[in-house]
Design an enzyme around this catalytic site. Structure first.
Site, PDB file in Angstrom:
ATOM      1  N   GLU A 134       0.472 -14.917  -4.804  1.00 20.50           N
ATOM      2  CA  GLU A 134      -0.217 -14.842  -6.083  1.00 20.50           C
ATOM      3  C   GLU A 134       0.476 -13.830  -6.990  1.00 20.50           C
ATOM      4  OE1 GLU A 134      -4.738 -16.249  -5.331  1.00 20.50           O
ATOM      5  OE2 GLU A 134      -4.357 -14.131  -4.877  1.00 20.50           O
TER       6      GLU A 134
ATOM      7  N   CYS B 281      -4.235  -2.252   4.965  1.00 22.61           N
ATOM      8  CA  CYS B 281      -5.081  -1.268   4.291  1.00 22.61           C
ATOM      9  C   CYS B 281      -6.508  -1.813   4.245  1.00 22.61           C
ATOM     10  CB  CYS B 281      -4.561  -0.987   2.884  1.00 22.61           C
ATOM     11  SG  CYS B 281      -2.913  -0.238   2.868  1.00 22.61           S
TER      12      CYS B 281
ATOM     13  N   SER C 139       5.511   0.086  -6.571  1.00 21.33           N
ATOM     14  CA  SER C 139       4.400   0.735  -5.881  1.00 21.33           C
ATOM     15  C   SER C 139       4.621   0.675  -4.376  1.00 21.33           C
ATOM     16  CB  SER C 139       3.080   0.037  -6.238  1.00 21.33           C
ATOM     17  OG  SER C 139       2.003   0.610  -5.517  1.00 21.33           O
TER      18      SER C 139
ATOM     19  N   SER D 147       0.560   4.662  -3.520  1.00 21.24           N
ATOM     20  CA  SER D 147      -0.819   4.340  -3.142  1.00 21.24           C
ATOM     21  C   SER D 147      -1.328   5.417  -2.196  1.00 21.24           C
ATOM     22  CB  SER D 147      -0.866   2.956  -2.480  1.00 21.24           C
ATOM     23  OG  SER D 147      -0.499   1.953  -3.402  1.00 21.24           O
ATOM     24  N   LEU D 148      -1.894   6.469  -2.749  1.00 18.88           N
ATOM     25  CA  LEU D 148      -2.313   7.621  -1.949  1.00 18.88           C
ATOM     26  C   LEU D 148      -3.702   7.390  -1.342  1.00 18.88           C
ATOM     27  CD1 LEU D 148      -1.613  10.485  -1.015  1.00 18.88           C
ATOM     28  CD2 LEU D 148      -2.635  11.346  -3.122  1.00 18.88           C
TER      29      LEU D 148
ATOM     30  N   CYS E  19      -6.977  -5.405  -8.835  1.00 21.31           N
ATOM     31  CA  CYS E  19      -6.258  -4.619  -7.837  1.00 21.31           C
ATOM     32  C   CYS E  19      -6.930  -4.727  -6.473  1.00 21.31           C
ATOM     33  CB  CYS E  19      -6.221  -3.160  -8.289  1.00 21.31           C
ATOM     34  SG  CYS E  19      -5.340  -2.067  -7.174  1.00 21.31           S
TER      35      CYS E  19
END
Length: 390
Positions: A126, A152, A237, A259-260, A379
């Site tokens: 996507e 994640c 990212s 990405s923290l 997101c």
């Protein structure tokens, strides 16, 4: 690996070699079509010149093709007006100028657009176009892998097992197909406004686990005689593939987003399992080393706001301590729910308190407005396979 290990440390070199070797196990298919022709999209300038040499043509033909493919955006050799008809026919017999198939196309109420692109082996990803609501411009969110290995906990893509990496052609092809959809050919020159003005490598997959193909695609995109998007218009990212961050900074010099999402290893180990391999101290050290980071080119720390998990005032203060001295901004992202997700979005008050603490320390802390939620394009919501699909 030590938190202060230099970029040239042998451990980093060995780690990079292991990452690249693993990437090869998930290599994309070749650029050869079923009929034996080769797809020219995704070839470097040198590879394009070599392809012309193989059919007995001079190197300047590669320059012509580059212009037609990446500046004019043509997909038919017959449209190449400054190339003689016999050569156009010869090229059409040997080569193709491909695009991914648009398998689905969804438009959100807020004008965000999500496309499902299917490739020749029937795998799909996507891609999302996010228009700026105030100006005639917008960002294209590109995918780099079919699925993802990172798992994640708050990310929908993480529930889709990694199938393979995307090729350079498939990565740049997403952007080119979006341009087709918006009629943005030929490539705008100089400061001419662009609807598709920026690229964010924030779609499906971890870009630094497919570094070679991502880098090749971005070099094509940045070439001034083709698509011509400057490096300051591209953001890569990563969830923290520390050994590859130095290389990406040195070779590409694009903007970096990290990405923290948590400020302690105990929490990040759970919600971003990659942290068990590269912990927060190592990740922050890599950010401090990142080439070109300055007040003009700040590192973006992405922080998804999860109710009761990472959104306390103490978390905000710890975040400020972690990034102290790094030219940075913090993007606060309200969690976007997806089917089967177990987390909740932080309250508006919690997000405001968190943002104020970060801003009081001198860092910009914009709260991202969710876009495309109604089409699962926001997101953390992307996924190209649904349960039970073949």
């Amino acid at each position: 690996m030590r938190a202060d290990a230099p970029a040239t440390d042998g451990l980093d070199e060995a780690a990079r070699a292991r990452i690249l070797a693993k990437a090869a196990l998930f290599a994309p298919p070749s650029n050869e079509l079923a009929d034996g022709r080769r797809d020219l999209v995704g070839l470097s300038r040198e590879e394009l010149a070599a392809a012309m040499a193989e059919i007995g043509e001079q190197p300047f033909r590669a320059k012509q093709l580059w212009h037609w493919i990446y500046h004019q955006g043509v997909t038919d050799f017959a449209a190449m007006a400054n190339i003689a008809k016999p050569l156009r026919a010869k090229l059409a017999e040997r080569f193709a100028i491909g695009r991914p198939e648009v398998a689905a196309d969804h438009l959100s109420a807020d004008e965000t657009r999500k496309m499902l692109f299917r490739f020749r082996d029937h795998e799909a990803v996507e891609t999302v176009y996010i228009p700026d609501v105030t100006e005639d411009r917008g960002a294209v969110c590109l995918s780099s892998q079919v699925g993802c290995t990172l798992s994640c906990r708050f990310c929908h893509t993480g529930t889709q097992r990694l199938t393979r990496n995307l090729s350079a052609a498939e990565i740049v092809g997403q952007f080119m197909a979006m341009r087709d959809a918006y009629g943005e050919w030929p490539s705008p020159k100089g400061e001419t406004p662009r609807l598709l003005s920026t690229i964010v490598l924030m779609g499906m997959g971890e870009p630094l686990y497919n570094y070679e193909n991502v880098a090749k695609a971005m070099k094509i995109v940045m070439d001034g005689e083709g698509i011509g998007l400057s490096r300051r218009r591209i953001t890569l990212s990563t969830s923290g593939v520390v050994p590859m961050m130095d290389r990406a900074g040195a070779e590409l010099g694009v903007n970096l987003a990290v990405s923290l999402h948590a400020v302690t290893d105990d929490v990040r180990d759970v919600i971003v399992p990659l942290n068990r391999k590269y912990n927060i101290a190592e990740l922050i050290a890599a950010c401090r080393r990142y080439p070109g980071a300055s007040n003009a080119r700040r590192i973006t720390f992405e922080y998804v706001m999860l109710k009761g998990i990472n959104d306390s005032e103490a978390d905000a203060r710890r975040l400020v301590e972690l990034i102290d001295g790094i030219p940075a901004k913090v993007n606060l992202i309200p969690f976007n729910p997806w089917p089967g997700s177990t987390y909740e979005t932080s309250s508006g008050n919690a997000i405001r308190r968190f943002a104020n603490i970060v801003m009081d320390a001198g860092y910009a802390a914009p709260v991202r407005t969710p876009r495309g939620q109604d089409i699962l394009a926001a997101c953390g919501q992307l996924k190209s396979k649904v349960a039970g699909a073949a």
